[in-house]
Design a protein around this motif. Structure first.
Motif, mmCIF file in Angstrom:
data_model
loop_
_atom_site.group_PDB
_atom_site.id
_atom_site.type_symbol
_atom_site.label_atom_id
_atom_site.label_comp_id
_atom_site.label_asym_id
_atom_site.label_seq_id
_atom_site.Cartn_x
_atom_site.Cartn_y
_atom_site.Cartn_z
ATOM 1 N N THR A 116 0.925 -1.321 0.060
ATOM 2 C CA THR A 116 0.057 -0.124 -0.041
ATOM 3 C C THR A 116 1.011 1.348 -0.027
ATOM 4 N N ARG A 117 0.475 2.321 -0.904
ATOM 5 C CA ARG A 117 0.968 3.661 -0.804
ATOM 6 C C ARG A 117 0.625 4.220 0.580
ATOM 7 N N ILE A 118 1.602 4.512 1.506
ATOM 8 C CA ILE A 118 1.431 5.229 2.623
ATOM 9 C C ILE A 118 1.884 6.687 2.715
ATOM 10 N N ILE A 119 0.870 7.669 2.700
ATOM 11 C CA ILE A 119 1.442 9.014 2.596
ATOM 12 C C ILE A 119 1.355 9.823 3.719
ATOM 13 N N SER A 120 2.512 10.586 4.144
ATOM 14 C CA SER A 120 2.202 11.508 5.214
ATOM 15 C C SER A 120 3.089 12.577 5.108
ATOM 16 N N HIS A 121 3.292 13.540 6.333
ATOM 17 C CA HIS A 121 4.265 14.556 6.006
ATOM 18 C C HIS A 121 5.474 13.923 6.644
#
Length: 312
Positions: A116-121
């Motif tokens: 899964t693509r996990i996006i965060s700052h």
């Protein structure tokens, strides 16, 4: 004081891997929620799952499934099972982490392992990669495995298109933490604010990761500026709110901040501020203010000049 179920089930994904935490060997919390998971519909193919740690927002167009936050580790299997059942899709394409706390990042390990693509700052990724010494809780949080850390990070505001919908995201600096982001589904008029938005209690200002009262006020102000009268606001925990809740939180933060700045200028300690009741007319709606004031004191005492207080 727990962090509004912040650490519920913190370590099922780390089972078998003991770590040193607050001076003791710790293999993770294993508490389960006594309440069933609930679903709040937000529009076509968009809903919120509550009761699995932090709120989990689910968007499931034909392209796949996108989540904003993933609940706690112990309850992640139940949350993801419900998501798969309701969407009819076995995998999760994209996951946003609104910040690093474990009631929001509990599905990271399973989903990270599956690609899964996990996006965060970027700050969120950094906190998840180190031991966090949370002195105000008298607790240490160990780093998550590499696969559980975000694999796509950003510094400046961004957007993506998923299932034909534009999704905007950006940082709210040093609010609840220093990695808080909002995620905005413009077409659906749904705004996810994470734990910058507090429901049922005073905001948690996580001093371990640079949260403070002015940042929280600025974050709420940013969110309010993105809303219209029909916007649904999804907090980190608690029920979906209307924009009026942001207005109420902003008013409370503004008043308490002003009063605490005057008290700091007079040389008052944290306990003296608590005893002076700077939040007294808000306590009926927001609850016990002691932790809020103690952590707010830490933030403003470290930044007195930003509060208009001269330092000799």
């Amino acid at each position: 004081m727990n962090r509004r179920r912040f650490v519920v089930g913190a370590g099922s994904a780390l089972a078998g891997a003991s770590v040193v935490c607050s001076g003791a060997l710790w293999a993770g919390d294993s508490a389960r929620s006594a309440e069933p998971l609930t679903v709040t519909e937000l529009g076509e193919r968009l809903f919120v799952v509550s009761g699995g740690g932090g709120n989990v927002t689910v968007f499931h167009p034909d392209e796949g499934v996108l989540l904003v936050d993933g609940g706690s580790m112990a309850l992640s299997p139940e949350v993801l099972g419900l998501v798969r059942k309701r969407t009819g899709k076995p995998g999760i394409h994209t996951l946003f982490n609104t910040h690093w706390h474990w009631d929001q990042t509990g599905s990271n390990l399973e989903l990270g392992k599956s690609g899964t693509r996990i996006i965060s700052h970027e700050n969120t990724r950094l906190w998840l990669g180190v031991t966090v010494n949370s002195k105000w809780e008298n607790r240490k949080y160990p780093p998550l495995p590499v696969k559980a850390r975000p694999n796509q990070t950003f510094y400046t505001p961004g957007n993506l298109t998923f299932g034909g919908a534009r999704i905007d995201y950006a940082l709210m600096p040093e609010a609840h933490t220093d990695g808080d982001i909002f995620v905005h589904f413009r077409a659906a008029n749904v705004l996810i604010g994470g734990d910058v938005v507090s429901v049922g209690s005073y905001p948690i200002l996580d001093t371990a990761s640079n949260g403070w009262i002015t940042g929280n006020l600025n974050g709420v102000t940013t969110l309010k500026g993105l809303c219209n009268d029909g916007t649904r606001v999804v907090p980190g925990t608690g029920a979906v709110q209307a924009v009026a809740h942001l207005e109420a939180q902003r008013a409370m933060l503004t008043t308490v901040r002003q009063r605490m700045a005057r008290m700091l200028a007079q040389g008052m300690s944290a306990q003296e501020m608590i005893d002076a009741h700077p939040s007294k007319e808000f306590d009926a709606a927001w609850g016990d203010p002691e932790l809020f004031i103690r952590n707010a004191f830490i933030g403003i005492s470290l930044r007195p000049q930003t509060m208009g207080i001269s330092v000799v």
